[in-house]
Design a protein around this motif. Structure first.
Motif, PDB file in Angstrom:
ATOM      1  N   MET A  90     -20.147 -10.651  16.730  1.00 40.22           N
ATOM      2  CA  MET A  90     -20.751 -10.351  18.108  1.00 40.22           C
ATOM      3  C   MET A  90     -20.015  -9.748  19.400  1.00 40.22           C
ATOM      4  O   MET A  90     -20.536  -8.304  19.142  1.00 40.22           O
ATOM      5  N   SER A  91     -19.122 -10.656  19.667  1.00 39.74           N
ATOM      6  CA  SER A  91     -18.417 -10.194  20.723  1.00 39.74           C
ATOM      7  C   SER A  91     -16.659 -10.566  20.312  1.00 39.74           C
ATOM      8  O   SER A  91     -15.843  -9.490  20.419  1.00 39.74           O
ATOM      9  N   ARG A  92     -16.604 -11.686  20.137  1.00 40.17           N
ATOM     10  CA  ARG A  92     -14.953 -12.101  20.859  1.00 40.17           C
ATOM     11  C   ARG A  92     -14.522 -11.054  19.374  1.00 40.17           C
ATOM     12  O   ARG A  92     -13.118 -10.516  19.494  1.00 40.17           O
ATOM     13  N   SER A  93     -14.759 -11.457  18.317  1.00 39.02           N
ATOM     14  CA  SER A  93     -14.506 -10.638  17.201  1.00 39.02           C
ATOM     15  C   SER A  93     -14.090  -9.187  17.212  1.00 39.02           C
ATOM     16  O   SER A  93     -12.510  -8.440  17.223  1.00 39.02           O
ATOM     17  N   PRO A  94     -15.365  -8.238  17.790  1.00 46.23           N
ATOM     18  CA  PRO A  94     -15.250  -7.021  17.885  1.00 46.23           C
ATOM     19  C   PRO A  94     -14.141  -6.462  18.915  1.00 46.23           C
ATOM     20  O   PRO A  94     -13.349  -5.759  18.678  1.00 46.23           O
ATOM     21  N   ALA A  95     -14.205  -7.524  20.073  1.00 47.55           N
ATOM     22  CA  ALA A  95     -13.688  -6.940  21.178  1.00 47.55           C
ATOM     23  C   ALA A  95     -12.079  -7.653  20.350  1.00 47.55           C
ATOM     24  O   ALA A  95     -11.488  -6.207  21.237  1.00 47.55           O
ATOM     25  N   VAL A  96     -11.326  -7.870  19.851  1.00 49.41           N
ATOM     26  CA  VAL A  96     -10.290  -8.167  19.186  1.00 49.41           C
ATOM     27  C   VAL A  96      -9.697  -7.145  18.486  1.00 49.41           C
ATOM     28  O   VAL A  96      -8.939  -6.647  18.826  1.00 49.41           O
ATOM     29  N   VAL A  97     -10.791  -7.106  17.636  1.00 50.77           N
ATOM     30  CA  VAL A  97     -10.174  -6.480  16.757  1.00 50.77           C
ATOM     31  C   VAL A  97     -10.450  -4.889  17.074  1.00 50.77           C
ATOM     32  O   VAL A  97      -8.921  -3.890  17.027  1.00 50.77           O
ATOM     33  N   ALA A  98     -11.025  -4.659  18.080  1.00 47.74           N
ATOM     34  CA  ALA A  98     -10.930  -3.087  19.077  1.00 47.74           C
ATOM     35  C   ALA A  98      -9.322  -3.427  20.094  1.00 47.74           C
ATOM     36  O   ALA A  98      -9.157  -2.262  20.161  1.00 47.74           O
ATOM     37  N   GLY A  99      -9.432  -4.169  20.456  1.00 43.86           N
ATOM     38  CA  GLY A  99      -7.550  -4.871  20.873  1.00 43.86           C
ATOM     39  C   GLY A  99      -7.254  -3.862  20.345  1.00 43.86           C
ATOM     40  O   GLY A  99      -6.092  -3.200  20.440  1.00 43.86           O
ATOM     41  N   ALA A 100      -6.646  -4.510  19.188  1.00 49.47           N
ATOM     42  CA  ALA A 100      -5.484  -4.587  18.881  1.00 49.47           C
ATOM     43  C   ALA A 100      -5.582  -3.252  17.671  1.00 49.47           C
ATOM     44  O   ALA A 100      -4.388  -2.228  17.547  1.00 49.47           O
ATOM     45  N   LEU A 101      -7.044  -2.828  17.440  1.00 55.10           N
ATOM     46  CA  LEU A 101      -7.094  -0.931  16.685  1.00 55.10           C
ATOM     47  C   LEU A 101      -6.250   0.454  17.946  1.00 55.10           C
ATOM     48  O   LEU A 101      -5.966   0.700  17.693  1.00 55.10           O
ATOM     49  N   SER A 102      -6.935  -0.558  19.426  1.00 56.37           N
ATOM     50  CA  SER A 102      -6.954   0.223  20.456  1.00 56.37           C
ATOM     51  C   SER A 102      -5.187   0.087  20.501  1.00 56.37           C
ATOM     52  O   SER A 102      -4.181   1.339  20.415  1.00 56.37           O
ATOM     53  N   LEU A 103      -4.322  -0.830  20.296  1.00 56.26           N
ATOM     54  CA  LEU A 103      -2.368  -1.086  20.475  1.00 56.26           C
ATOM     55  C   LEU A 103      -2.742  -0.208  19.228  1.00 56.26           C
ATOM     56  O   LEU A 103      -1.154   0.764  19.253  1.00 56.26           O
ATOM     57  N   VAL A 104      -2.522  -0.036  17.952  1.00 49.28           N
ATOM     58  CA  VAL A 104      -2.157   0.627  16.658  1.00 49.28           C
ATOM     59  C   VAL A 104      -2.504   1.966  16.925  1.00 49.28           C
ATOM     60  O   VAL A 104      -1.082   3.048  16.408  1.00 49.28           O
ATOM     61  N   LYS A 105      -3.833   2.522  16.784  1.00 49.83           N
ATOM     62  CA  LYS A 105      -3.798   4.420  16.827  1.00 49.83           C
ATOM     63  C   LYS A 105      -3.188   4.322  18.475  1.00 49.83           C
ATOM     64  O   LYS A 105      -4.165   5.451  18.380  1.00 49.83           O
ATOM     65  N   ALA A 106      -2.798   4.156  19.754  1.00 51.28           N
ATOM     66  CA  ALA A 106      -2.803   4.144  21.113  1.00 51.28           C
ATOM     67  C   ALA A 106      -4.078   4.840  21.400  1.00 51.28           C
ATOM     68  O   ALA A 106      -3.629   6.229  21.408  1.00 51.28           O
ATOM     69  N   CYS A 107      -5.309   4.460  21.008  1.00 54.22           N
ATOM     70  CA  CYS A 107      -6.227   5.356  21.792  1.00 54.22           C
ATOM     71  C   CYS A 107      -7.124   4.359  22.505  1.00 54.22           C
ATOM     72  O   CYS A 107      -6.320   2.323  22.406  1.00 54.22           O
TER      73      CYS A 107
END
Length: 146
Positions: A90-107
């Motif tokens: 609920m917290s660490r996994s979504p946060a890490v995934v969102a951080g990675a997606l932020s990098l990949v998608k430059a958003c």
């Protein structure tokens, strides 16, 4: 376990991650484990298992947090089916995934986290949110070149 990117990226909890058959049945070949309080999981030799213990709050080691974000981002870019699973999912996994997606998608991180939250419940600890946001804003993941 919930799918974030079709056939490529999932978020799960410790129970789902320990279901080795379920992980393998989905075609997952890499697992990123940010759960500090959970014991390590034994997977078959051909599964990439990255244990990067992260606190569900403040005072994380920046290098460990950066490594988690970069690792998941690289797996996404490399089309490596990946599960990110912490204790509750609920917290660490979504946060890490969102951080990675932020990098990949430059958003922006907040936008990536909204995309992740649209797939199911999230309750990211404010301290962790702030640390990832700060890391991304300060170029702490600057070695990423998607």
């Amino acid at each position: 376990m919930r799918e974030i990117l079709p056939q490529l990226l999932w978020i799960g909890n410790a129970r789902a991650a320990r279901d080795v058959t379920g992980v393998l049945d989905r075609g997952i070949t890499a697992v990123v484990d940010p759960a500090l309080e959970e014991p390590p999981i034994s997977y078959p030799r051909d599964i990439v298992y990255c244990r990067l213990p992260i606190l569900d709050g403040e005072d994380n080691q920046p290098a460990v947090l950066q490594t988690a974000l970069l690792t998941v981002a690289r797996f996404i870019q490399g089309d490596i089916p990946t599960l990110v699973a912490c204790s509750g999912g609920m917290s660490r996994s979504p946060a890490v995934v969102a951080g990675a997606l932020s990098l990949v998608k430059a958003c922006p991180f907040a936008e990536a986290l909204r995309q992740v939250a649209a797939t199911g419940p999230c309750d990211v600890a404010p301290g962790l949110w702030n640390e990832i946001q700060h890391l991304l804003e300060q170029g702490g993941a600057e070695s990423y070149s998607g």
